[in-house]
Design a protein around this motif. Structure first.
Motif, PDB file in Angstrom:
ATOM      1  N   ASN A 187       0.864  -1.183   0.000  1.00  0.00           N
ATOM      2  CA  ASN A 187       0.000   0.000   0.000  1.00  0.00           C
ATOM      3  C   ASN A 187       0.897   1.227   0.000  1.00  0.00           C
ATOM      4  OD1 ASN A 187      -2.201   1.678   0.166  1.00  0.00           O
ATOM      5  ND2 ASN A 187      -2.244   1.641   2.408  1.00  0.00           N
ATOM      6  N   PRO A 188       0.964   1.964  -1.122  1.00  0.00           N
ATOM      7  CA  PRO A 188       1.914   3.078  -1.226  1.00  0.00           C
ATOM      8  C   PRO A 188       1.622   4.163  -0.192  1.00  0.00           C
ATOM      9  CG  PRO A 188       0.938   2.535  -3.339  1.00  0.00           C
ATOM     10  CD  PRO A 188       0.147   1.823  -2.294  1.00  0.00           C
ATOM     11  N   THR A 189       2.652   4.872   0.191  1.00  0.00           N
ATOM     12  CA  THR A 189       2.502   6.054   1.034  1.00  0.00           C
ATOM     13  C   THR A 189       2.802   7.261   0.165  1.00  0.00           C
ATOM     14  OG1 THR A 189       4.818   6.060   1.690  1.00  0.00           O
ATOM     15  CG2 THR A 189       3.325   4.710   3.007  1.00  0.00           C
ATOM     16  N   LEU A 190       2.838   8.427   0.762  1.00  0.00           N
ATOM     17  CA  LEU A 190       3.085   9.631  -0.029  1.00  0.00           C
ATOM     18  C   LEU A 190       4.484   9.694  -0.614  1.00  0.00           C
ATOM     19  CD1 LEU A 190       1.190  12.536   1.720  1.00  0.00           C
ATOM     20  CD2 LEU A 190       0.778  11.509  -0.504  1.00  0.00           C
ATOM     21  N   SER A 191       5.353   8.763  -0.250  1.00  0.00           N
ATOM     22  CA  SER A 191       6.656   8.713  -0.910  1.00  0.00           C
ATOM     23  C   SER A 191       6.490   8.309  -2.368  1.00  0.00           C
ATOM     24  CB  SER A 191       7.577   7.718  -0.194  1.00  0.00           C
ATOM     25  OG  SER A 191       7.021   6.410  -0.240  1.00  0.00           O
ATOM     26  N   LEU A 192       5.308   7.795  -2.709  1.00  0.00           N
ATOM     27  CA  LEU A 192       4.979   7.464  -4.094  1.00  0.00           C
ATOM     28  C   LEU A 192       3.664   8.150  -4.415  1.00  0.00           C
ATOM     29  CD1 LEU A 192       5.756   5.694  -6.574  1.00  0.00           C
ATOM     30  CD2 LEU A 192       4.227   3.950  -5.645  1.00  0.00           C
ATOM     31  N   ASP A 193       3.679   9.064  -5.370  1.00  0.00           N
ATOM     32  CA  ASP A 193       2.471   9.816  -5.704  1.00  0.00           C
ATOM     33  C   ASP A 193       2.244   9.758  -7.218  1.00  0.00           C
ATOM     34  OD1 ASP A 193       0.221  11.358  -5.458  1.00  0.00           O
ATOM     35  OD2 ASP A 193       1.267  13.227  -4.962  1.00  0.00           O
ATOM     36  N   VAL A 194       0.982   9.911  -7.622  1.00  0.00           N
ATOM     37  CA  VAL A 194       0.675   9.943  -9.048  1.00  0.00           C
ATOM     38  C   VAL A 194       0.990  11.330  -9.601  1.00  0.00           C
ATOM     39  CG1 VAL A 194      -1.132   8.199  -8.834  1.00  0.00           C
ATOM     40  CG2 VAL A 194      -1.735  10.623  -8.693  1.00  0.00           C
ATOM     41  N   SER A 195       1.269  11.376 -10.889  1.00  0.00           N
ATOM     42  CA  SER A 195       1.485  12.654 -11.575  1.00  0.00           C
ATOM     43  C   SER A 195       0.936  12.548 -12.987  1.00  0.00           C
ATOM     44  CB  SER A 195       2.980  13.012 -11.600  1.00  0.00           C
ATOM     45  OG  SER A 195       3.722  12.002 -12.278  1.00  0.00           O
ATOM     46  N   TYR A 196       0.750  13.694 -13.622  1.00  0.00           N
ATOM     47  CA  TYR A 196       0.147  13.749 -14.955  1.00  0.00           C
ATOM     48  C   TYR A 196       1.232  13.606 -16.013  1.00  0.00           C
ATOM     49  CZ  TYR A 196      -2.432  15.564 -18.980  1.00  0.00           C
ATOM     50  OH  TYR A 196      -3.022  15.718 -20.218  1.00  0.00           O
ATOM     51  N   HIS A 197       0.958  12.801 -17.054  1.00  0.00           N
ATOM     52  CA  HIS A 197       1.957  12.506 -18.075  1.00  0.00           C
ATOM     53  C   HIS A 197       1.562  12.994 -19.463  1.00  0.00           C
ATOM     54  CE1 HIS A 197       3.101   9.887 -14.741  1.00  0.00           C
ATOM     55  NE2 HIS A 197       4.312   9.891 -15.253  1.00  0.00           N
ATOM     56  N   GLY A 198       0.612  13.933 -19.547  1.00  0.00           N
ATOM     57  CA  GLY A 198       0.366  14.635 -20.808  1.00  0.00           C
ATOM     58  C   GLY A 198      -0.745  14.110 -21.684  1.00  0.00           C
ATOM     59  N   GLY A 199      -1.298  12.925 -21.389  1.00  0.00           N
ATOM     60  CA  GLY A 199      -2.302  12.334 -22.265  1.00  0.00           C
ATOM     61  C   GLY A 199      -3.730  12.643 -21.855  1.00  0.00           C
ATOM     62  N   PRO A 200      -4.695  12.178 -22.658  1.00  0.00           N
ATOM     63  CA  PRO A 200      -6.103  12.468 -22.387  1.00  0.00           C
ATOM     64  C   PRO A 200      -6.676  11.623 -21.259  1.00  0.00           C
ATOM     65  CG  PRO A 200      -5.903  11.087 -24.328  1.00  0.00           C
ATOM     66  CD  PRO A 200      -4.505  11.442 -23.923  1.00  0.00           C
ATOM     67  N   LEU A 201      -7.658  12.196 -20.575  1.00  0.00           N
ATOM     68  CA  LEU A 201      -8.444  11.494 -19.580  1.00  0.00           C
ATOM     69  C   LEU A 201      -9.847  11.281 -20.144  1.00  0.00           C
ATOM     70  CD1 LEU A 201      -6.049  12.682 -17.932  1.00  0.00           C
ATOM     71  CD2 LEU A 201      -7.654  13.090 -16.067  1.00  0.00           C
ATOM     72  N   THR A 247      -1.320   7.186 -20.619  1.00  0.00           N
ATOM     73  CA  THR A 247      -0.571   8.443 -20.740  1.00  0.00           C
ATOM     74  C   THR A 247      -1.129   9.530 -19.827  1.00  0.00           C
ATOM     75  OG1 THR A 247      -1.979   9.078 -22.616  1.00  0.00           O
ATOM     76  CG2 THR A 247       0.121   7.989 -23.121  1.00  0.00           C
ATOM     77  N   GLY A 248      -1.990   9.137 -18.883  1.00  0.00           N
ATOM     78  CA  GLY A 248      -2.625  10.122 -18.013  1.00  0.00           C
ATOM     79  C   GLY A 248      -1.946  10.209 -16.661  1.00  0.00           C
ATOM     80  N   TRP A 249      -2.684   9.874 -15.591  1.00  0.00           N
ATOM     81  CA  TRP A 249      -2.167   9.962 -14.226  1.00  0.00           C
ATOM     82  C   TRP A 249      -1.741   8.581 -13.730  1.00  0.00           C
ATOM     83  CZ3 TRP A 249      -1.946  14.421 -11.096  1.00  0.00           C
ATOM     84  CH2 TRP A 249      -2.485  15.574 -11.667  1.00  0.00           C
ATOM     85  N   TYR A 250      -0.502   8.482 -13.276  1.00  0.00           N
ATOM     86  CA  TYR A 250      -0.023   7.247 -12.657  1.00  0.00           C
ATOM     87  C   TYR A 250       1.274   7.531 -11.895  1.00  0.00           C
ATOM     88  CZ  TYR A 250       2.994   7.036 -16.857  1.00  0.00           C
ATOM     89  OH  TYR A 250       3.885   7.312 -17.864  1.00  0.00           O
ATOM     90  N   ALA A 251       1.644   6.594 -11.059  1.00  0.00           N
ATOM     91  CA  ALA A 251       2.907   6.675 -10.328  1.00  0.00           C
ATOM     92  C   ALA A 251       3.877   5.664 -10.931  1.00  0.00           C
ATOM     93  CB  ALA A 251       2.680   6.391  -8.852  1.00  0.00           C
ATOM     94  N   SER A 252       5.150   5.913 -10.762  1.00  0.00           N
ATOM     95  CA  SER A 252       6.174   5.008 -11.303  1.00  0.00           C
ATOM     96  C   SER A 252       7.108   4.559 -10.190  1.00  0.00           C
ATOM     97  CB  SER A 252       6.993   5.715 -12.393  1.00  0.00           C
ATOM     98  OG  SER A 252       6.176   6.078 -13.475  1.00  0.00           O
ATOM     99  N   LYS A 253       7.428   3.259 -10.221  1.00  0.00           N
ATOM    100  CA  LYS A 253       8.405   2.724  -9.270  1.00  0.00           C
ATOM    101  C   LYS A 253       8.998   1.447  -9.848  1.00  0.00           C
ATOM    102  CE  LYS A 253       9.121   1.482  -4.433  1.00  0.00           C
ATOM    103  NZ  LYS A 253       8.523   1.402  -3.076  1.00  0.00           N
ATOM    104  N   ASN A 254      10.313   1.399  -9.872  1.00  0.00           N
ATOM    105  CA  ASN A 254      11.031   0.226 -10.364  1.00  0.00           C
ATOM    106  C   ASN A 254      10.586  -0.169 -11.774  1.00  0.00           C
ATOM    107  OD1 ASN A 254      12.380   0.050  -7.870  1.00  0.00           O
ATOM    108  ND2 ASN A 254      10.737  -1.239  -7.015  1.00  0.00           N
ATOM    109  N   GLY A 255      10.273   0.836 -12.591  1.00  0.00           N
ATOM    110  CA  GLY A 255       9.902   0.581 -13.975  1.00  0.00           C
ATOM    111  C   GLY A 255       8.443   0.222 -14.182  1.00  0.00           C
ATOM    112  N   ASN A 256       7.659   0.123 -13.102  1.00  0.00           N
ATOM    113  CA  ASN A 256       6.238  -0.187 -13.216  1.00  0.00           C
ATOM    114  C   ASN A 256       5.391   1.064 -13.055  1.00  0.00           C
ATOM    115  OD1 ASN A 256       6.547  -3.008 -13.582  1.00  0.00           O
ATOM    116  ND2 ASN A 256       6.849  -3.266 -11.369  1.00  0.00           N
TER     117      ASN A 256
END
Length: 507
Positions: free
Chosen positions: A239-253, A451-460
């Protein structure tokens, strides 16, 4: 010439007796006799064009009319082929005789009138809605569409307007393709009329396009959606904590109104269907859903932010698909085949801004896109597929989840949010399904094409629905029924929603 049109309209638009006051939100249609010699920079009437539209800045000719100087006037020019010299008029007759009202001039002019009105309304200054190739307008890619067998209403007509019948052009409906009508503007109840392109007697200006192969260029200049598969086997178990947050990557929602559809595969408990449909009906008006109003897409050309709508989700309808139950094998290809059959048989509309939730019996042998098995490796997943038939290139978004109450495996408990207590509605199947329904809806709305909102960690990449997986909060709305949200008259227990920069919250 075009200058003559400008001069005529300038004279008419000076105001006064028997004249018009200029209106910048009007379209002025100029119709001329077919035996005129009309030449434009694009060539001559009949030989090179049948109609055209344009605009000019109105310059006042009198002191009294100076206040109207600078108005941008939009106009359409159409000729009457019935009065053309010799047989040249046939080039601008979109239908063979007898015409809809047996008036060759009026019936042909009506066709080109509608054609140009659609173009001016949607792209008045060549900066709005058009096709990427050569800046073709809303009807250009549909110029090759005709009505088979002489028209639906006889006498080569396809539309009734008041008491009259006409033969009008198809218009490009974003997300669908060439359509003759939209059955109900606010909420279409059936798929628009999508007919096969066939050669027709149309002007040489018409682009040689296959309508289904042309992509509409919206003013948002968003990237073309790609087929993405979110494989549940690579979702995080933490269960991620705020050390991992989603961000916007430029694509459509999925901005605008989103329609939810439920597809029940196999013999499922009627109460399960009632509860899941009730969840879909009421979730859009909840504080849980309001978290989505913090998510946005950005127009790469203008920098304008478009947020997800506060009233953006509507439950449309559900359909049941009967199959052989216990032991039925169900793969991702099976899911897509089921959806295509439903579209072809008009049980549900093909909605490119819809989410199709496919819910199957737990005693099915279900495989994810990576061939892993339910419920050992996954409880739900979402994916897309692109239409390979008309309308070509349009993307369908769907989620898949099973009913753990009918599973043959003891490992099904991993798909039950509440393991050791009575579930919210005392219906293990529905109470479990709505949790994964919420999870997948969250991911699809905020990241439909990867291409929208997601978090990245270890290539996932982790979608918003994954970020709060297993996080339900520490308290219940009602400790007696183990719920944390009330939707309509039904309590439910669903995972919380990811609020960017904050974390998992309930609303």
């Amino acid at each position: 010439t075009t200058q003559d049109v400008v001069n005529i309209l300038t004279t008419v638009l000076q105001g006064g007796t028997n004249q018009w006051t200029p209106n910048v939100n009007a379209i002025y249609t100029v119709i001329f006799r077919g035996d005129f010699s009309f030449v434009t920079p694009q060539g001559s009437w009949l030989n090179n064009w049948c109609s055209f539209h344009g605009s000019f800045k109105l310059v006042s000719r009198s002191i009294l009319a100076k206040s109207i100087s600078g108005f941008i006037i939009k106009y359409v020019v159409i000729g009457d082929p019935s009065s053309a010299v010799a047989a040249d008029g046939r080039r601008c007759e979109p239908m063979p005789a007898p015409t809809a009202n047996q008036n060759l001039g009026g019936d042909s002019i009506a066709y080109h009138y509608a054609n140009n009105i659609a173009k001016v309304i949607t792209n008045p200054f060549s900066t709005s809605w058009y096709f990427n190739s050569n800046n073709f307008d809303a009807t250009s890619a549909c110029d090759l569409i005709t009505v088979p067998n002489g028209g639906e209403f006889g006498f080569n007509s396809n539309v009734r307007v008041g008491a009259k019948f006409f033969y009008l052009p198809f218009i490009w409906m974003p997300g669908y393709g060439c359509a003759l009508y939209n059955a109900t503007f606010d909420q279409p109840t059936e798929e628009p009329s999508l007919l096969t392109a066939t050669p027709s007697l149309l002007p040489s200006e018409s682009p040689s396009l296959v309508p289904s192969a042309v992509a509409v260029h919206s003013p948002f200049n968003l990237p073309t959606p790609e087929v993405v598969v979110i494989d549940p086997s690579v979702e995080p178990t933490f269960n991620p904590t705020l050390s991992l947050d989603v961000s916007y990557h430029g694509g459509p929602l999925m901005v605008g109104r989103i329609n939810l559809y439920n597809v029940y595969v196999g013999m499922l408990d009627p109460l399960l269907k009632t509860l899941v449909d009730a969840f879909a009906t009421n979730i859009g008006a909840s504080s849980w859903y309001n978290v989505f109003t913090e998510y946005y897409q950005i127009n790469s050309d203008t920098g304008v932010y478009t947020f997800l709508s506060k009233s953006g989700v509507t439950f449309n309808s559900s359909v049941s698909v009967r199959t052989t139950d216990r032991g039925t094998t169900m793969t991702d290809s099976t899911v897509q085949s089921i959806l295509l059959t439903i579209f072809k048989t008009a049980k549900l509309p093909m909605d490119f801004n819809g989410i199709y939730n496919v819910i199957f019996r737990g005693d099915f042998i279900a495989k994810s896109p990576s061939k892993t098995s339910w419920p050992i490796s996954w409880c739900s997943y979402h994916s897309t597929f692109t239409s390979t038939t008309f309308p070509l290139g349009k993307t369908i978004k769907y989620a898949v989840m099973g009913d753990p109450s009918t599973s043959l495996l003891s490992s099904v408990v991993i798909c039950e949010p509440i393991h050791d207590r009575i579930t919210a509605n005392n219906q293990i199947g529905a109470d479990s399904i709505v949790n994964y329904y919420a999870k997948e809806m969250s991911s699809i709305m905020t990241n439909p094409y990867g291409t929208g909102w997601y978090a990245s960690k270890n290539g996932n990449h982790y979608d918003t629905g994954v970020m709060c997986g297993g996080n339900y909060g520490n308290s219940y709305t009602n400790s007696n029924d183990n719920s944390n949200i009330l939707l309509g008259t039904f309590p439910f227990y669903i995972q919380r929603n990811w609020y960017p920069g904050v974390g998992c919250i309930m609303g």
